[in-house]
Write an enzyme that holds these catalytic residues in place. Structure first.
Site, PDB file in Angstrom:
ATOM      1  N   ASP A  70       0.822  -1.207   0.000  1.00  0.00           N
ATOM      2  CA  ASP A  70       0.000   0.000   0.000  1.00  0.00           C
ATOM      3  C   ASP A  70       0.861   1.265   0.000  1.00  0.00           C
ATOM      4  OD1 ASP A  70      -2.509  -0.904  -0.299  1.00  0.00           O
ATOM      5  OD2 ASP A  70      -3.056  -0.904   1.829  1.00  0.00           O
TER       6      ASP A  70
ATOM      7  N   ASP B 201     -10.190  -7.681  11.200  1.00  0.00           N
ATOM      8  CA  ASP B 201     -10.109  -9.117  11.484  1.00  0.00           C
ATOM      9  C   ASP B 201     -11.303  -9.593  12.312  1.00  0.00           C
ATOM     10  OD1 ASP B 201      -9.112  -7.567  13.522  1.00  0.00           O
ATOM     11  OD2 ASP B 201      -7.174  -8.544  13.660  1.00  0.00           O
TER      12      ASP B 201
HETATM   13  O1  LIG Z   1      -3.483   0.789   4.850  1.00  0.00           O
HETATM   14  C1  LIG Z   1      -2.959  -0.224   5.300  1.00  0.00           C
HETATM   15  C2  LIG Z   1      -2.686  -0.384   6.669  1.00  0.00           C
HETATM   16  C3  LIG Z   1      -2.078  -1.562   7.090  1.00  0.00           C
HETATM   17  N1  LIG Z   1      -1.760  -2.540   6.220  1.00  0.00           N
HETATM   18  C4  LIG Z   1      -1.104  -3.767   6.709  1.00  0.00           C
HETATM   19  O2  LIG Z   1      -1.832  -4.346   7.761  1.00  0.00           O
HETATM   20  C5  LIG Z   1      -0.955  -5.088   8.575  1.00  0.00           C
HETATM   21  C6  LIG Z   1      -1.236  -4.813  10.034  1.00  0.00           C
HETATM   22  O3  LIG Z   1      -0.856  -3.528  10.374  1.00  0.00           O
HETATM   23  P1  LIG Z   1      -0.032  -3.198  11.700  1.00  0.00           P
HETATM   24  O4  LIG Z   1       0.225  -1.745  11.708  1.00  0.00           O
HETATM   25  O5  LIG Z   1       1.113  -4.120  11.828  1.00  0.00           O
HETATM   26  O6  LIG Z   1      -1.114  -3.470  12.766  1.00  0.00           O
HETATM   27  P2  LIG Z   1      -1.093  -4.439  14.040  1.00  0.00           P
HETATM   28  O7  LIG Z   1      -1.719  -3.687  15.120  1.00  0.00           O
HETATM   29  O8  LIG Z   1       0.230  -5.029  14.299  1.00  0.00           O
HETATM   30  O9  LIG Z   1      -2.061  -5.549  13.471  1.00  0.00           O
HETATM   31  C7  LIG Z   1      -3.109  -6.236  14.089  1.00  0.00           C
HETATM   32  O10 LIG Z   1      -4.345  -5.522  14.072  1.00  0.00           O
HETATM   33  C8  LIG Z   1      -4.846  -5.128  12.798  1.00  0.00           C
HETATM   34  C9  LIG Z   1      -6.238  -4.573  12.998  1.00  0.00           C
HETATM   35  O11 LIG Z   1      -6.211  -3.408  13.730  1.00  0.00           O
HETATM   36  C10 LIG Z   1      -4.925  -6.308  11.856  1.00  0.00           C
HETATM   37  O12 LIG Z   1      -5.162  -5.796  10.582  1.00  0.00           O
HETATM   38  C11 LIG Z   1      -3.636  -7.049  11.846  1.00  0.00           C
HETATM   39  O13 LIG Z   1      -3.715  -8.154  11.016  1.00  0.00           O
HETATM   40  C12 LIG Z   1      -3.271  -7.476  13.263  1.00  0.00           C
HETATM   41  O14 LIG Z   1      -2.050  -8.203  13.282  1.00  0.00           O
HETATM   42  C13 LIG Z   1       0.469  -4.716   8.186  1.00  0.00           C
HETATM   43  O15 LIG Z   1       1.059  -5.790   7.513  1.00  0.00           O
HETATM   44  C14 LIG Z   1       0.263  -3.513   7.297  1.00  0.00           C
HETATM   45  O16 LIG Z   1       1.225  -3.409   6.330  1.00  0.00           O
HETATM   46  C15 LIG Z   1      -2.047  -2.399   4.888  1.00  0.00           C
HETATM   47  O17 LIG Z   1      -1.746  -3.275   4.086  1.00  0.00           O
HETATM   48  N2  LIG Z   1      -2.647  -1.253   4.455  1.00  0.00           N
END
Ligand SMILES: O=c1ccn([C@@H]2O[C@H](COP(=O)(O)OP(=O)(O)O[C@H]3O[C@H](CO)[C@@H](O)[C@H](O)[C@H]3O)[C@@H](O)[C@H]2O)c(=O)[nH]1
Ligand SMILES: [Mn+2]
Length: 751
Positions: free
Chosen positions: A93, A415
């Protein structure tokens, strides 16, 4: 209502909320369950393993350094599974040429890494982690030579990625990067790049599975639905290219630590006792230690798995494509084929086009996926045009994407939101909890980043609470089981619990400042203290058991409080909720450094001024109340017989202050280089808190007078006056003769 009543009613309301929450959580923990797969037996049972599409999403090359994405991808490409049954898709993204460059380099390394892993049956197949442990073999053995060669190659790869960071000449010269010129992360057209396709596809174990880079179109004025939008694009592109019946979702910061992770998940999907109500997805318990406050993972997950099925937690999860395409368990026959009703319903191409959008190729692939048929053999490159079409910003317009099919859009906690929809249709799900965990993440360290993440989780959960999936209404319409429904109620409303928590932290101070009683006296106080003490010890144990420090509690409390603010603004239409990607720390690559516990995040770019506000405010209110009690009320001559506040309330205040002191102490005494930066937010939150404190304390007028409207009254505790003689300084005199009415009276001094 007098002061005591106010305090007691507040305490009662808060306690009622806590009890309700406790009941919800207890419901979760009643019947824990997990699946124990035996991958060795899989080959005896199944000769033709099903295909799997593996999805990795990344969004920002700065907050998610590409070397992390590279390690995640390499750990997936090298799993123990026939390479011709696998395909890996990376969604970017951030539309970053650096990420694309790193992935291309990663592929070159994968060509030697995959055979190396398979030859020596390497355990953890994320190279950064693997090379942290020294080689255990004699110096000149073949293995040791290979090991040293691989390590050098990995260091070369990391170096190349590092050199290319911030230096665009690496890409400018190469035509392959043409698509990235003049693009911004928020403004660019769709890019689909096939990094590697396995044209032979004969299933040689040493091969690298096909590998595709995609970045969907973005324009600043269009909402792109964050990770959920990226996932749906991944589903569409993979549908066109490989159309595997199973899909694995892994965040870019989470690598596979178990080479058999895929085979284990297949053990569950391919269970012989499979019935139509069988598993919609298999979720792995990911290593939550680093995630810190995510207690759901560590002990609630097993509880939920024992009801209708584990909750999908966003990463390390295997999904079935058919379920993601909206199927109900009733649509599937016992042998797995579509029921005749469902076939009629879905076979009309018009219906499918309405659901899946105008791409004819996608509609065909969806029809095949629903009937469990594979795509005809096809070159990946032949699908690039169709894949680009389904990445268009208008593609999802008036389709079912994000509404009933794919990852759902109406919450940033996509999720849990998607998972509620799946369970509501009657599907079940399974949990695998292996030791050590099969997926491990690089999560944010304790500090502002963790609070930001917790705030995002809580805001997303509240969004679900108020959207059409809300557990508030869902129970009456859907096929969700009662206790599963209670689980979702508990998840989506858990952040509301921070409000009674806030009031409760202020209650002892309120009582001290207003000289009213909160706790009972004598024996009852003893009983009360015993229960409070037991509860505190139990809560501490709950935190310590998964190896967490009490520090982890604060981000959860504070993030929840702010999420209530967020959601109020959203409901009032003042602002929109935003998914801020969590900052990832680059893994250590030097030999000898280890993957230790999370450190305090002192290099975070998040300004933590506001995050310190609740702690500062609560601490100040309690310290002020204590000071008022000790100085103003003279502790040692203070007698409990007056019925006002006493030692018990003061101890309550001290306890609360002690709870919050470490939060502030930790921030102020952070690493010296960070101290200056910390000082500004801290002083700002101090002043903000002081003004809040001022508005909360009793009126600062004459201690003898309280005001109500325009009138002034003596500050008398009416309920304590009784019938005995009470000496006063003034008296009210109104005269009257027999048979006449009283004259206008007046207040005169007694002397
Ligand atoms: O516009 C976006 C925003 C995020 N992501 C991806 O979403 C994932 C999760 O993002 P992250 O910032 O790492 O969030 P976390 O808080 O670590 O993630 C948890 O919480 C999120 C929901 O809030 C879920 O989407 C994730 O799968 C879950 O692991 C990453 O691989 C990002 O690259 C995208 O692809 N596009
Ligand atoms: Mn993450």
């Amino acid at each position: 209502m007098n002061q005591n009543d106010i305090a007691w009613v507040m305490a009662f309301l808060c306690e009622s909320c806590f009890s309700f929450m406790w009941l919800l959580v207890t419901n979760v923990t009643w019947s824990p369950a997990e699946h124990k797969p035996y991958p060795d037996r899989l080959d005896e049972r199944v000769h033709d393993l099903p295909s799997l599409d593996m999805f990795v999403s990344t969004a920002d090359p700065v907050r998610e350094p590409p070397i992390i994405v590279v390690n995640t991808v390499l750990s997936l490409l090298a799993v123990n599974y026939p390479p011709n049954k696998l395909a890996c898709y990376v969604s970017d993204d951030g539309c970053s040429p650096l990420t694309y460059f790193s992935l291309k380099e990663a592929f070159k390394f994968a060509k030697i890494w995959v055979p190396f892993c398979k030859k020596y049956n390497v355990g953890v197949r994320a190279p950064f982690k693997y090379f942290l442990s020294p080689v255990v073999s004699s110096e000149d053995s073949e293995f040791s030579n290979d090991w040293n060669m691989m390590k050098r190659e990995y260091e070369n790869l990391s170096q190349k990625v590092e050199d290319a960071t911030g230096d665009s000449h690496w890409f400018d010269a190469d035509d392959d990067f043409e698509a990235f010129s003049n693009t911004k992360p928020t403004d660019h057209s769709t890019i689909v790049k096939v990094i590697w396709e396995n044209k032979g596809g004969v299933g040689n174990e040493q091969e690298v599975p096909p590998f595709v880079y995609i970045s969907r179109e973005k324009q600043p004025s269009y909402v792109h639905h964050y990770k959920a939008g990226a996932m749906n694009f991944l589903v569409r592109v993979s549908g066109l290219m490989t159309n595997a019946p199973y899909m694995l979702d892994v965040d870019c910061d989470m690598y596979a630590t178990d080479a058999d992770a895929v085979r284990k998940a297949m053990c569950i999907f391919l269970e012989e006792s499979m019935n139509p109500n069988h598993c919609a997805f298999v979720q792995y318990v990911c290593d939550s230690k680093a995630e810190g406050f995510n207690l759901l993972q560590s002990f609630l997950e097993r509880g939920v798995a024992g009801i209708q099925g584990s909750v999908y937690t966003g990463s390390g999860c295997f999904h079935t494509r058919r379920v993601m395409y909206g199927l109900y368990p009733d649509d599937v026959e016992d042998n797995g084929s579509l029921s005749s009703v469902a076939t009629r319903k879905l076979s009309a191409e018009k219906t499918l086009a309405e659901m899946f959008g105008i791409s004819k190729e996608l509609v065909k692939s969806a029809a095949r996926a629903l009937q469990r048929k594979a795509n005809p053999q096809n070159n990946f490159t032949n699908s690039i045009e169709a894949a680009t079409e389904v990445g268009n910003i208008h593609y999802e317009y008036q389709t079912s994407w994000g509404k009933t099919i794919g990852w759902l859009y109406d919450s940033i906690l996509e999720d849990v939101n998607t998972c509620i929809a799946i369970h509501s249709r009657g599907w079940t799900s399974s949990l695998i909890s292996s030791d050590p965990p099969s997926f491990k993440g690089c999560m944010p360290p304790i500090g502002p980043e963790a609070m930001l993440q917790k705030q995002r989780f809580s805001t997303g959960a509240l969004e679900i609470f108020f959207n059409k999936q809300s557990p508030l209404i869902g129970m009456f319409q859907q096929k969700i089981r009662l206790r599963q429904w209670l689980v979702y109620l508990s998840i989506t409303m858990s952040s509301l619990g921070s409000l009674p928590m806030l009031f409760y932290c202020l209650l002892p101070a309120y009582c001290l400042l207003h000289d009213s009683t909160l706790f009972p006296k004598g024996l009852w106080l003893g009983i009360n203290l015993t229960f409070v003490g037991m509860h505190c010890i139990y809560t501490l144990w709950k935190f310590m058991r998964p190896g967490l420090s009490v520090d982890f509690w604060y981000p959860s409390f504070c993030g929840s409080l702010f999420s209530i603010f967020d959601i109020t603004l959203k409901l009032l239409g003042i602002s929109k909720t935003v998914f801020v990607v969590t900052k990832k720390t680059v893994p250590a690559t030097k030999l000898g450094s280890k993957d230790g516990p999370p450190q305090r995040g002192d290099d975070s770019q998040v300004d933590d001024t506001l995050y310190l506000l609740p702690a500062t405010f609560i601490l100040l209110v309690n310290v002020a109340a204590l000071a008022d009690y000790l100085v103003g009320q003279q502790l040692w001559s203070h007698s409990d017989q007056r019925g006002g506040s006493g030692l018990a309330e003061a101890s309550g205040c001290t306890f609360v202050a002690m709870l919050f002191l470490p939060v502030l102490k930790g921030r102020v005494l952070a690493a010296p280089k960070a101290r200056d930066r910390r000082f500004k937010p801290l002083s700002l939150s101090l002043s903000l808190s002081l003004s809040l404190l001022h508005s909360m304390a009793p009126s600062a007028q004459s201690p003898l007078l309280t005001s109500e409207g325009d009138e002034k009254y003596a500050n008398v505790k009416w309920e304590e006056l009784g019938f005995a003689l009470t000496p006063t300084d003034y008296m009210y005199v109104a005269k009257c003769k027999q048979g006449e009415s009283f004259s206008q009276g007046k207040v005169v001094p007694l002397w």
